[in-house]
Motif scaffolding. Structure first.
Motif, PDB file in Angstrom:
ATOM      1  N   ALA A   1      18.477  -2.196  -5.557  1.00 58.94           N
ATOM      2  CA  ALA A   1      19.879  -1.905  -5.868  1.00 58.94           C
ATOM      3  C   ALA A   1      19.994  -1.151  -7.192  1.00 58.94           C
ATOM      4  N   TYR A   2      19.210  -1.575  -8.180  1.00 59.13           N
ATOM      5  CA  TYR A   2      19.239  -0.922  -9.493  1.00 59.13           C
ATOM      6  C   TYR A   2      18.831   0.547  -9.371  1.00 59.13           C
ATOM      7  N   HIS A   3      17.728   0.798  -8.684  1.00 54.11           N
ATOM      8  CA  HIS A   3      17.240   2.170  -8.546  1.00 54.11           C
ATOM      9  C   HIS A   3      18.159   3.007  -7.656  1.00 54.11           C
ATOM     10  N   SER A   4      18.746   2.382  -6.657  1.00 53.67           N
ATOM     11  CA  SER A   4      19.710   3.072  -5.817  1.00 53.67           C
ATOM     12  C   SER A   4      20.924   3.493  -6.645  1.00 53.67           C
ATOM     13  N   GLY A   5      21.367   2.602  -7.530  1.00 55.99           N
ATOM     14  CA  GLY A   5      22.496   2.919  -8.407  1.00 55.99           C
ATOM     15  C   GLY A   5      22.184   4.061  -9.363  1.00 55.99           C
ATOM     16  N   LEU A   6      20.978   4.062  -9.912  1.00 50.84           N
ATOM     17  CA  LEU A   6      20.579   5.161 -10.802  1.00 50.84           C
ATOM     18  C   LEU A   6      20.553   6.486 -10.051  1.00 50.84           C
TER      19      LEU A   6
ATOM     20  N   THR B   1      23.134  11.771  -8.778  1.00 48.37           N
ATOM     21  CA  THR B   1      23.760  12.669  -7.811  1.00 48.37           C
ATOM     22  C   THR B   1      25.180  13.012  -8.238  1.00 48.37           C
ATOM     23  N   VAL B   2      25.924  12.009  -8.686  1.00 48.78           N
ATOM     24  CA  VAL B   2      27.303  12.233  -9.134  1.00 48.78           C
ATOM     25  C   VAL B   2      27.317  13.124 -10.375  1.00 48.78           C
ATOM     26  N   LEU B   3      26.401  12.868 -11.282  1.00 48.35           N
ATOM     27  CA  LEU B   3      26.299  13.684 -12.504  1.00 48.35           C
ATOM     28  C   LEU B   3      26.101  15.155 -12.140  1.00 48.35           C
ATOM     29  N   ARG B   4      25.171  15.421 -11.246  1.00 51.39           N
ATOM     30  CA  ARG B   4      24.909  16.810 -10.834  1.00 51.39           C
ATOM     31  C   ARG B   4      26.120  17.416 -10.130  1.00 51.39           C
ATOM     32  N   THR B   5      26.819  16.614  -9.325  1.00 52.31           N
ATOM     33  CA  THR B   5      27.993  17.110  -8.603  1.00 52.31           C
ATOM     34  C   THR B   5      29.112  17.483  -9.571  1.00 52.31           C
ATOM     35  N   TYR B   6      29.397  16.620 -10.522  1.00 50.73           N
ATOM     36  CA  TYR B   6      30.462  16.919 -11.488  1.00 50.73           C
ATOM     37  C   TYR B   6      30.085  18.105 -12.375  1.00 50.73           C
TER      38      TYR B   6
ATOM     39  N   VAL C   1      30.856   4.661 -10.235  1.00 50.44           N
ATOM     40  CA  VAL C   1      30.020   5.029  -9.096  1.00 50.44           C
ATOM     41  C   VAL C   1      29.664   3.758  -8.331  1.00 50.44           C
ATOM     42  N   LYS C   2      29.915   3.776  -7.029  1.00 48.57           N
ATOM     43  CA  LYS C   2      29.581   2.633  -6.182  1.00 48.57           C
ATOM     44  C   LYS C   2      28.759   3.120  -5.001  1.00 48.57           C
ATOM     45  N   SER C   3      27.619   2.506  -4.809  1.00 49.21           N
ATOM     46  CA  SER C   3      26.738   2.841  -3.696  1.00 49.21           C
ATOM     47  C   SER C   3      26.510   1.584  -2.868  1.00 49.21           C
ATOM     48  N   ARG C   4      26.851   1.674  -1.595  1.00 50.23           N
ATOM     49  CA  ARG C   4      26.681   0.554  -0.674  1.00 50.23           C
ATOM     50  C   ARG C   4      26.186   1.093   0.664  1.00 50.23           C
ATOM     51  N   ARG C   5      26.057   0.198   1.617  1.00 52.40           N
ATOM     52  CA  ARG C   5      25.575   0.587   2.945  1.00 52.40           C
ATOM     53  C   ARG C   5      26.511   1.617   3.579  1.00 52.40           C
ATOM     54  N   THR C   6      27.823   1.417   3.418  1.00 54.58           N
ATOM     55  CA  THR C   6      28.816   2.364   3.934  1.00 54.58           C
ATOM     56  C   THR C   6      29.793   2.709   2.813  1.00 54.58           C
ATOM     57  N   ILE C   7      30.504   3.799   2.997  1.00 51.27           N
ATOM     58  CA  ILE C   7      31.508   4.201   2.004  1.00 51.27           C
ATOM     59  C   ILE C   7      32.628   3.163   1.951  1.00 51.27           C
TER      60      ILE C   7
ATOM     61  N   ASP D   1      38.106   8.122 -11.762  1.00 53.39           N
ATOM     62  CA  ASP D   1      37.642   8.493 -10.433  1.00 53.39           C
ATOM     63  C   ASP D   1      36.700   7.416  -9.917  1.00 53.39           C
ATOM     64  N   ALA D   2      36.813   7.120  -8.652  1.00 53.63           N
ATOM     65  CA  ALA D   2      35.832   6.256  -7.989  1.00 53.63           C
ATOM     66  C   ALA D   2      34.999   7.174  -7.109  1.00 53.63           C
ATOM     67  N   VAL D   3      33.702   7.136  -7.302  1.00 58.11           N
ATOM     68  CA  VAL D   3      32.806   7.949  -6.488  1.00 58.11           C
ATOM     69  C   VAL D   3      32.030   6.992  -5.598  1.00 58.11           C
ATOM     70  N   LEU D   4      32.246   7.113  -4.299  1.00 57.30           N
ATOM     71  CA  LEU D   4      31.705   6.179  -3.323  1.00 57.30           C
ATOM     72  C   LEU D   4      30.584   6.854  -2.544  1.00 57.30           C
ATOM     73  N   MET D   5      29.459   6.148  -2.410  1.00 61.11           N
ATOM     74  CA  MET D   5      28.320   6.704  -1.684  1.00 61.11           C
ATOM     75  C   MET D   5      27.805   5.689  -0.673  1.00 61.11           C
ATOM     76  N   ASP D   6      27.281   6.224   0.428  1.00 64.83           N
ATOM     77  CA  ASP D   6      26.634   5.337   1.394  1.00 64.83           C
ATOM     78  C   ASP D   6      25.126   5.536   1.318  1.00 64.83           C
ATOM     79  N   ARG D   7      24.402   4.782   2.132  1.00 62.13           N
ATOM     80  CA  ARG D   7      22.944   4.824   2.011  1.00 62.13           C
ATOM     81  C   ARG D   7      22.335   6.137   2.494  1.00 62.13           C
ATOM     82  N   THR D   8      23.118   6.979   3.186  1.00 59.35           N
ATOM     83  CA  THR D   8      22.595   8.278   3.610  1.00 59.35           C
ATOM     84  C   THR D   8      22.780   9.330   2.522  1.00 59.35           C
ATOM     85  N   GLY D   9      23.517   8.989   1.479  1.00 56.36           N
ATOM     86  CA  GLY D   9      23.779   9.942   0.404  1.00 56.36           C
ATOM     87  C   GLY D   9      25.124  10.636   0.534  1.00 56.36           C
TER      88      GLY D   9
END
Length: 150
Positions: A39-44, A49-54, A88-94, A131-139
């Motif tokens: 979870a920690y590494h997934s969050g990083l 990804t969000v940093l690069r997008t912004y 930034v929130k990363s979970r199984r689904t958005i 802003d809330a940036v939501l990500m799923d496990r597919t990216g």
């Protein structure tokens, strides 16, 4: 076959992997630690990804993982003359990511943002947004601008 220096770094990580313990209580603890590490590494990775997008949208990073007693803000950007606080929130689904931000967490984010603005002497006329940036496990990513009123 030649080995690049970066591959050697990766190979050294493989040798440090622990074998799963044999008794039930130790296995459960080991499994929790493994989930926490993932979870920690997934969050990083999600934050990166969000940093690069912004940045691609023209934002300038002001702070990453701004942590104070009041709370932690994942990313803070300057964008179009205003300040954007990103959670930034990363979970199984958005959908799971969207539901994982509690009212209490928004309160802590507000308090941390207030602290940041005081420390940086941000004027009252400065445009601010959460802003809330939501990500799923597919990216896949969804940016919800103004996800919370400030």
């Amino acid at each position: 076959m030649s080995i690049e220096p970066r591959q050697l770094d990766f190979l050294s990580c493989l040798t440090s992997v622990q074998a799963a313990p044999t008794d039930a209580a130790a296995r459960a603890k080991f499994a929790r630690q493994q989930r926490g590490t993932r979870a920690y590494h997934s969050g990083l990775a999600a934050e990166d990804t969000v940093l690069r997008t912004y940045r691609a949208m023209g934002a300038r990073l002001l702070k990453q993982r701004y942590r104070v007693r009041e709370g932690e803000i994942d990313l803070i950007f300057e964008m179009d003359g205003g300040i954007v606080f990103c959670e930034v929130k990363s979970r199984r689904t958005i959908e799971e990511a969207a539901h994982s931000i509690s009212a209490r967490q928004w309160q802590r984010l507000e308090q941390a943002a207030n602290r940041y603005m005081m420390e940086q002497d941000v004027g009252a006329a400065t445009d601010l947004r959460f802003d809330a940036v939501l990500m799923d496990r597919t990216g896949a990513m969804e940016i919800v601008e103004n996800a919370h009123l400030f």
